[in-house]
Design an enzyme around this catalytic site. Structure first.
Site, mmCIF file in Angstrom:
data_model
loop_
_atom_site.group_PDB
_atom_site.id
_atom_site.type_symbol
_atom_site.label_atom_id
_atom_site.label_comp_id
_atom_site.label_asym_id
_atom_site.label_seq_id
_atom_site.Cartn_x
_atom_site.Cartn_y
_atom_site.Cartn_z
ATOM 1 N N TYR A 9 -12.027 -2.818 -3.006
ATOM 2 C CA TYR A 9 -12.545 -2.871 -1.634
ATOM 3 C C TYR A 9 -14.074 -2.847 -1.592
ATOM 4 C CZ TYR A 9 -7.935 -2.488 0.555
ATOM 5 O OH TYR A 9 -6.666 -2.746 0.999
ATOM 6 N N GLU B 254 -9.216 -10.577 -7.866
ATOM 7 C CA GLU B 254 -8.287 -9.451 -7.694
ATOM 8 C C GLU B 254 -7.165 -9.491 -8.728
ATOM 9 O OE1 GLU B 254 -9.239 -9.027 -2.911
ATOM 10 O OE2 GLU B 254 -7.235 -9.671 -3.512
ATOM 11 N N LYS C 4 0.834 -1.204 0.000
ATOM 12 C CA LYS C 4 0.000 0.000 0.000
ATOM 13 C C LYS C 4 0.874 1.261 0.000
ATOM 14 C CE LYS C 4 -3.665 -2.468 2.523
ATOM 15 N NZ LYS C 4 -4.537 -2.473 3.728
ATOM 16 N N ASN D 299 -1.627 -0.291 7.405
ATOM 17 C CA ASN D 299 -1.090 -1.624 7.688
ATOM 18 C C ASN D 299 -0.298 -2.228 6.534
ATOM 19 O OD1 ASN D 299 -3.177 -2.318 6.039
ATOM 20 N ND2 ASN D 299 -4.296 -3.540 7.553
ATOM 21 N N ARG E 45 -1.116 -14.768 3.681
ATOM 22 C CA ARG E 45 -1.846 -14.135 4.789
ATOM 23 C C ARG E 45 -1.100 -14.345 6.116
ATOM 24 N NH1 ARG E 45 -6.394 -10.774 3.914
ATOM 25 N NH2 ARG E 45 -7.179 -11.504 5.911
ATOM 26 N N HIS F 67 -1.623 -5.569 1.375
ATOM 27 C CA HIS F 67 -2.867 -6.309 1.129
ATOM 28 C C HIS F 67 -2.532 -7.696 0.596
ATOM 29 C CE1 HIS F 67 -6.822 -7.408 -0.427
ATOM 30 N NE2 HIS F 67 -6.164 -7.864 -1.486
HETATM 31 P P1 IDP Z 1 -7.270 -7.428 5.453
HETATM 32 O O1 IDP Z 1 -6.509 -6.340 4.736
HETATM 33 O O2 IDP Z 1 -6.447 -8.038 6.550
HETATM 34 O O3 IDP Z 1 -7.867 -8.449 4.518
HETATM 35 P P2 IDP Z 1 -9.990 -6.394 5.780
HETATM 36 O O4 IDP Z 1 -10.865 -6.656 6.958
HETATM 37 O O5 IDP Z 1 -10.322 -7.038 4.476
HETATM 38 O O6 IDP Z 1 -8.483 -6.717 6.232
HETATM 39 O O7 IDP Z 1 -9.963 -4.815 5.591
HETATM 40 C C1 IDP Z 1 -9.360 -4.261 4.431
HETATM 41 C C2 IDP Z 1 -8.528 -3.063 4.834
HETATM 42 O O8 IDP Z 1 -9.405 -2.043 5.304
HETATM 43 C C3 IDP Z 1 -7.556 -3.301 5.977
HETATM 44 O O9 IDP Z 1 -6.331 -3.859 5.567
HETATM 45 C C4 IDP Z 1 -7.368 -1.911 6.514
HETATM 46 O O10 IDP Z 1 -6.430 -1.179 5.711
HETATM 47 C C5 IDP Z 1 -8.745 -1.300 6.307
HETATM 48 N N1 IDP Z 1 -9.540 -1.390 7.528
HETATM 49 C C6 IDP Z 1 -10.213 -2.460 8.003
HETATM 50 N N2 IDP Z 1 -10.840 -2.179 9.149
HETATM 51 C C7 IDP Z 1 -10.564 -0.887 9.410
HETATM 52 C C8 IDP Z 1 -10.952 0.003 10.463
HETATM 53 O O11 IDP Z 1 -11.647 -0.337 11.408
HETATM 54 N N3 IDP Z 1 -10.451 1.280 10.364
HETATM 55 C C9 IDP Z 1 -9.665 1.704 9.328
HETATM 56 N N4 IDP Z 1 -9.294 0.893 8.327
HETATM 57 C C10 IDP Z 1 -9.750 -0.379 8.358
HETATM 58 MG MG MG Z 2 -9.421 -8.366 3.158
#
Ligand code: IDP
Ligand code: MG
Length: 152
Positions: free
Chosen positions: A51, A128, A11, A114, A87, A117
């Site tokens: 997303y 994707e 990212k 974070n 993952r 992805h």
């Molecule tokens: P993942 O990236 O581990 O698959 P997902 O639940 O699919 O996690 O969420 C996608 C992305 O959305 C996360 O990596 C993060 O960047 C963002 N995200 C998820 N939950 C939150 C939140 O509560 N606040 C802000 N960003 C979030």
């Molecule tokens: Mg996800």
């Protein structure tokens, strides 16, 4: 053995912080095969589609703003069980819950920053990869040392 492909993206925070080499090296050292790689600033349409499952969540607009804010490194990696294994290398979504030794556990603090992805299953991996890459951008090749990575 289940040969799989998965979509991985560094990212904008990972690119801005100079973590591209560090992250690539973790996938390379593990033994997975790099099938495609490009840098792009995603369009809003691409980010919203990627997303789309989170469209109704309160963080959706901020997430799309963030992911379109700068260059992303989009990749396809191949290997036995690569979808779930990637993952594991990535770690939990919330960096403070991600184990040390994982990418998010070692390199990130905040859920909204974070770093990386990774597709979460076979269906999302296929959709994707098709969303981010043309078929002609995916390279079939055999690493010279492949026999030292997998038994058969
Ligand atoms: P993942 O990236 O581990 O698959 P997902 O639940 O699919 O996690 O969420 C996608 C992305 O959305 C996360 O990596 C993060 O960047 C963002 N995200 C998820 N939950 C939150 C939140 O509560 N606040 C802000 N960003 C979030
Ligand atoms: Mg996800």
């Amino acid at each position: 053995m289940t040969m799989e492909r998965t979509f991985i993206a560094i990212k904008p925070d990972g690119v801005q912080r100079g973590l591209v080499g560090e992250i690539l090296s973790r996938f390379e050292r593990k033994g997975f095969k790099l099938i495609a790689l490009k840098q792009l600033i995603p369009s809003r349409a691409l980010a919203e589609q990627h997303y789309g499952i989170h469209r109704e969540r309160p963080f959706f607009n901020g997430l799309v703003d963030f992911i379109t804010s700068g260059p992303v490194i989009a990749m396809v990696w191949e290997g036995d069980g690569v979808i779930l294994n990637a993952r594991k290398l990535i770690g939990a979504t919330k960096p403070l819950e991600a184990e040390p030794g994982t990418i998010r556990g070692d390199l990130a603090i905040n859920i909204g920053r974070n770093v990386i992805h990774g597709s979460d299953g076979q269906g999302t991996a296929a959709s994707e990869i098709a969303l981010w890459f043309k078929e002609t951008e995916l390279n079939d090749w055999n690493p010279a040392d492949q026999i030292w990575r997998v038994e058969n």
